[in-house]
Design a protein around this motif. Structure first.
Motif, PDB file in Angstrom:
ATOM      1  N   MET A  70       0.823  -1.200   0.000  1.00  0.00           N
ATOM      2  CA  MET A  70       0.000   0.000   0.000  1.00  0.00           C
ATOM      3  C   MET A  70       0.865   1.262   0.000  1.00  0.00           C
ATOM      4  N   LYS A  71       1.942   1.237   0.774  1.00  0.00           N
ATOM      5  CA  LYS A  71       2.851   2.388   0.804  1.00  0.00           C
ATOM      6  C   LYS A  71       3.488   2.599  -0.561  1.00  0.00           C
TER       7      LYS A  71
ATOM      8  N   ASN B  12       2.308   1.830  -3.418  1.00  0.00           N
ATOM      9  CA  ASN B  12       1.349   2.121  -4.481  1.00  0.00           C
ATOM     10  C   ASN B  12       0.512   3.364  -4.224  1.00  0.00           C
ATOM     11  N   GLY B  13       1.040   4.268  -3.410  1.00  0.00           N
ATOM     12  CA  GLY B  13       0.456   5.599  -3.304  1.00  0.00           C
ATOM     13  C   GLY B  13      -0.698   5.765  -2.353  1.00  0.00           C
ATOM     14  N   TYR B  14      -0.988   4.764  -1.516  1.00  0.00           N
ATOM     15  CA  TYR B  14      -2.042   4.949  -0.530  1.00  0.00           C
ATOM     16  C   TYR B  14      -1.567   5.949   0.527  1.00  0.00           C
ATOM     17  N   SER B  15      -2.479   6.760   1.012  1.00  0.00           N
ATOM     18  CA  SER B  15      -2.109   7.812   1.956  1.00  0.00           C
ATOM     19  C   SER B  15      -1.581   7.214   3.259  1.00  0.00           C
ATOM     20  N   VAL B  16      -0.750   7.995   3.928  1.00  0.00           N
ATOM     21  CA  VAL B  16      -0.176   7.555   5.206  1.00  0.00           C
ATOM     22  C   VAL B  16      -1.283   7.267   6.213  1.00  0.00           C
ATOM     23  N   ASN B  17      -2.304   8.129   6.234  1.00  0.00           N
ATOM     24  CA  ASN B  17      -3.406   7.944   7.192  1.00  0.00           C
ATOM     25  C   ASN B  17      -4.181   6.662   6.924  1.00  0.00           C
ATOM     26  N   TYR B  18      -4.401   6.343   5.631  1.00  0.00           N
ATOM     27  CA  TYR B  18      -5.172   5.143   5.305  1.00  0.00           C
ATOM     28  C   TYR B  18      -4.373   3.882   5.651  1.00  0.00           C
ATOM     29  N   VAL B  19      -3.076   3.904   5.356  1.00  0.00           N
ATOM     30  CA  VAL B  19      -2.235   2.756   5.692  1.00  0.00           C
ATOM     31  C   VAL B  19      -2.219   2.555   7.202  1.00  0.00           C
ATOM     32  N   ARG B  20      -2.134   3.667   7.945  1.00  0.00           N
ATOM     33  CA  ARG B  20      -2.155   3.580   9.406  1.00  0.00           C
ATOM     34  C   ARG B  20      -3.497   3.025   9.886  1.00  0.00           C
ATOM     35  N   HIS B  21      -4.575   3.430   9.227  1.00  0.00           N
ATOM     36  CA  HIS B  21      -5.911   2.930   9.587  1.00  0.00           C
ATOM     37  C   HIS B  21      -6.011   1.424   9.354  1.00  0.00           C
ATOM     38  N   ILE B  22      -5.479   0.955   8.220  1.00  0.00           N
ATOM     39  CA  ILE B  22      -5.495  -0.484   7.927  1.00  0.00           C
ATOM     40  C   ILE B  22      -4.688  -1.251   8.974  1.00  0.00           C
ATOM     41  N   LYS B  23      -3.531  -0.705   9.349  1.00  0.00           N
ATOM     42  CA  LYS B  23      -2.705  -1.378  10.349  1.00  0.00           C
ATOM     43  C   LYS B  23      -3.430  -1.464  11.687  1.00  0.00           C
ATOM     44  N   THR B  24      -4.074  -0.370  12.087  1.00  0.00           N
ATOM     45  CA  THR B  24      -4.827  -0.372  13.352  1.00  0.00           C
ATOM     46  C   THR B  24      -5.946  -1.411  13.303  1.00  0.00           C
ATOM     47  N   SER B  25      -6.627  -1.500  12.159  1.00  0.00           N
ATOM     48  CA  SER B  25      -7.722  -2.464  12.002  1.00  0.00           C
ATOM     49  C   SER B  25      -7.200  -3.899  12.050  1.00  0.00           C
ATOM     50  N   ILE B  26      -6.020  -4.132  11.464  1.00  0.00           N
ATOM     51  CA  ILE B  26      -5.422  -5.468  11.510  1.00  0.00           C
ATOM     52  C   ILE B  26      -5.107  -5.860  12.953  1.00  0.00           C
ATOM     53  N   MET B  27      -4.560  -4.924  13.698  1.00  0.00           N
ATOM     54  CA  MET B  27      -4.249  -5.191  15.108  1.00  0.00           C
ATOM     55  C   MET B  27      -5.524  -5.547  15.879  1.00  0.00           C
ATOM     56  N   ARG B  28      -6.622  -4.869  15.537  1.00  0.00           N
ATOM     57  CA  ARG B  28      -7.890  -5.149  16.211  1.00  0.00           C
ATOM     58  C   ARG B  28      -8.401  -6.547  15.835  1.00  0.00           C
ATOM     59  N   VAL B  29      -8.257  -6.910  14.548  1.00  0.00           N
ATOM     60  CA  VAL B  29      -8.668  -8.246  14.106  1.00  0.00           C
ATOM     61  C   VAL B  29      -7.849  -9.314  14.812  1.00  0.00           C
ATOM     62  N   LEU B  30      -6.537  -9.097  14.899  1.00  0.00           N
ATOM     63  CA  LEU B  30      -5.677 -10.081  15.558  1.00  0.00           C
ATOM     64  C   LEU B  30      -6.061 -10.275  17.021  1.00  0.00           C
ATOM     65  N   ALA B  31      -6.488  -9.183  17.660  1.00  0.00           N
ATOM     66  CA  ALA B  31      -6.840  -9.259  19.083  1.00  0.00           C
ATOM     67  C   ALA B  31      -8.232  -9.835  19.296  1.00  0.00           C
ATOM     68  N   GLU B  32      -9.193  -9.408  18.490  1.00  0.00           N
ATOM     69  CA  GLU B  32     -10.594  -9.764  18.729  1.00  0.00           C
ATOM     70  C   GLU B  32     -11.014 -11.067  18.073  1.00  0.00           C
ATOM     71  N   CYS B  33     -10.264 -11.538  17.083  1.00  0.00           N
ATOM     72  CA  CYS B  33     -10.665 -12.768  16.382  1.00  0.00           C
ATOM     73  C   CYS B  33      -9.933 -14.006  16.887  1.00  0.00           C
ATOM     74  N   ALA B  34      -9.073 -13.815  17.863  1.00  0.00           N
ATOM     75  CA  ALA B  34      -8.318 -14.959  18.385  1.00  0.00           C
ATOM     76  C   ALA B  34      -9.115 -15.757  19.401  1.00  0.00           C
ATOM     77  N   ILE B  35     -10.308 -15.281  19.775  1.00  0.00           N
ATOM     78  CA  ILE B  35     -11.113 -15.991  20.780  1.00  0.00           C
ATOM     79  C   ILE B  35     -11.894 -17.131  20.134  1.00  0.00           C
ATOM     80  N   PRO B  36     -12.225 -18.184  20.885  1.00  0.00           N
ATOM     81  CA  PRO B  36     -12.906 -19.359  20.321  1.00  0.00           C
ATOM     82  C   PRO B  36     -14.274 -19.057  19.705  1.00  0.00           C
ATOM     83  N   GLU B  37     -14.953 -18.006  20.224  1.00  0.00           N
ATOM     84  CA  GLU B  37     -16.308 -17.713  19.747  1.00  0.00           C
ATOM     85  C   GLU B  37     -16.331 -17.246  18.290  1.00  0.00           C
ATOM     86  N   ILE B  38     -15.209 -16.780  17.783  1.00  0.00           N
ATOM     87  CA  ILE B  38     -15.157 -16.294  16.401  1.00  0.00           C
ATOM     88  C   ILE B  38     -14.340 -17.263  15.569  1.00  0.00           C
TER      89      ILE B  38
END
Length: 405
Positions: free
Chosen positions: A17-18, A20-46
């Motif tokens: 993404m970096k 290929n011209g994606y904005s710094v803010n959008y790349v940072r947003h994607i990274k934050t969202s990935i961190m949230r997925v890694l934290a919230e999807c590691a539980i057995p219920e999901i």
């Protein structure tokens, strides 16, 4: 849900993404969202991204939900299929759209009838269809399998939660559109059901408008050399200011849309599917030509406007809007805040045409509108005409003085 693959490979997504011209803010947003997925999807219920999608539905609504889903779609496609983001494709969740297959036969027939009889463009028709599918699926979850005898309280609970509106008038209008567009032999049955829907009033908002001095500042910036303003910025701003084209349509413009011999610009609107042909004004043609011949990156891409960093690719609509907003600031317009962006140019053109007494059908053709009602928002910011409708309060001045005393 197994998140090990995402944990190992997500740096590759961010690097792509970096590059290929994606904005710094959008790349940072994607990274934050990935961190949230890694934290919230590691539980057995999901156990899958579809399970996590349901979690998002409970946490968010409206624009927040749409944004969260779009971001999750990018992450899911990369994690499961190794696909990098592509602005020309949109990834949705099958579970979100697959509710139709779970509907009972009568509810399915309602949707089928609408799709057979509707006269909307494909994009609008699908949006209306999906909105109604969600509504009917909700009622089915409440235990109903027919439009008969559905309790009004369950209908209203889809729109209100403890007295608070959770789904608004636009969604309500879509549902009414489907229910009213049924065969004649069943129309009365659905009229009874429509009467159970809530009565909501559409609150019209005035479109934001540019002041005349702001337009002058923008035009001055276009005509003046400024090393901080690129030819791409000038071309996009000139195009938007003179033609009123939406960001989504500027994003999709290709060389084939311009007839240099006849000085015409022809394109199909993304929002309505209507083909629009506009004169290629000298200012617009010159700005585009100068950008193409002087500044545009060498690329086989057919799109007029490309990214400047990394591998040249089509500018996304959000990037087009951002470029327009940044140009306004560089021109000295609304530096300290206020509404900015490309849609202001569209509104400005509409109001200018109104002020110059162009007939409504001509303005509709220029803007690509399909109905006269679409012009109402522009009329409400036509202050010149609104002033003519103002009534004098002078006859009541003596009463006002009494009240004040």
């Amino acid at each position: 849900m197994n998140v090990e693959n995402l944990k190992k490979s997500y740096p590759d997504l961010l690097a792509y993404m970096k590059a290929n011209g994606y904005s710094v803010n959008y790349v940072r947003h994607i990274k934050t969202s990935i961190m949230r997925v890694l934290a919230e999807c590691a539980i057995p219920e999901i156990n899958s991204y579809d399970d996590y999608f349901l979690v998002l539905q409970r946490k968010f609504s409206g624009n927040q939900l749409r944004g969260a889903i779009n971001t999750l779609s990018v992450i899911r496609q990369f994690d499961l299929y190794g696909e990098y983001p592509d602005s020309s494709r949109h990834y949705g969740f099958l579970k979100r759209n697959n509710k139709y297959s779970k509907l009972c036969s009568e509810f399915k027939q309602v949707i089928d009838n609408y799709m057979h009889l509707n006269t909307y463009d494909e994009r609008s028709a699908n949006n209306i269809k999906l909105t109604t599918i969600n509504f009917l699926y909700y009622l089915q979850e409440k235990g109903y399998s027919s439009m008969d005898n559905i309790e009004e309280k369950h209908v209203l609970s889809y729109f209100y939660d403890k007295g608070k509106v959770i789904r608004g008038v636009r969604l309500l209008q879509s549902i009414k559109t489907v229910l009213k567009m049924q065969p004649d032999d069943t129309s009365k049955k659905y009229e009874v059901f429509v009467s159970k829907l809530p009565k909501m009033v559409k609150h019209k908002r005035c479109y934001p408008a540019l002041e005349q001095n702001e337009v002058t500042m923008i035009k001055t910036a276009l005509d003046t050399y400024n090393p901080n303003i690129s030819l791409r910025e000038k071309a996009i701003t000139t195009l938007a200011l003179q033609t009123g084209i939406r960001a989504c349509d500027i994003s999709k413009l290709t060389f084939s849309n311009i007839d240099w011999n006849k000085d015409l610009l022809t394109f199909t609107q993304s929002k309505t599917g209507i083909e629009v042909t506009l004169p290629l004004l000298p200012d617009v043609g010159n700005a585009i030509f100068e950008y193409i011949t002087t500044e545009r990156p060498q690329s086989e891409q057919p799109f007029l406007f490309l990214t400047e960093t990394g591998t040249p690719r089509q500018l996304r609509p959000a990037q087009i809007s951002s470029i327009a907003a940044k140009f306004m600031v560089k021109a000295g317009v609304r530096v300290n805040g206020g509404k900015k962006g490309i849609h202001l140019y569209r509104h400005n053109l509409a109001i200018s045409l109104l002020n110059n007494n162009h007939p409504t059908p001509v303005i509709m053709k220029v803007l690509g509108h399909t109905c006269a009602e679409a012009m109402e928002g522009y009329l409400e910011t036509d202050y010149q005409r609104l002033k003519a409708c103002a009534l004098s309060i002078e006859p009541f001045s003596k009463y006002w003085k009494e009240v004040m005393l």
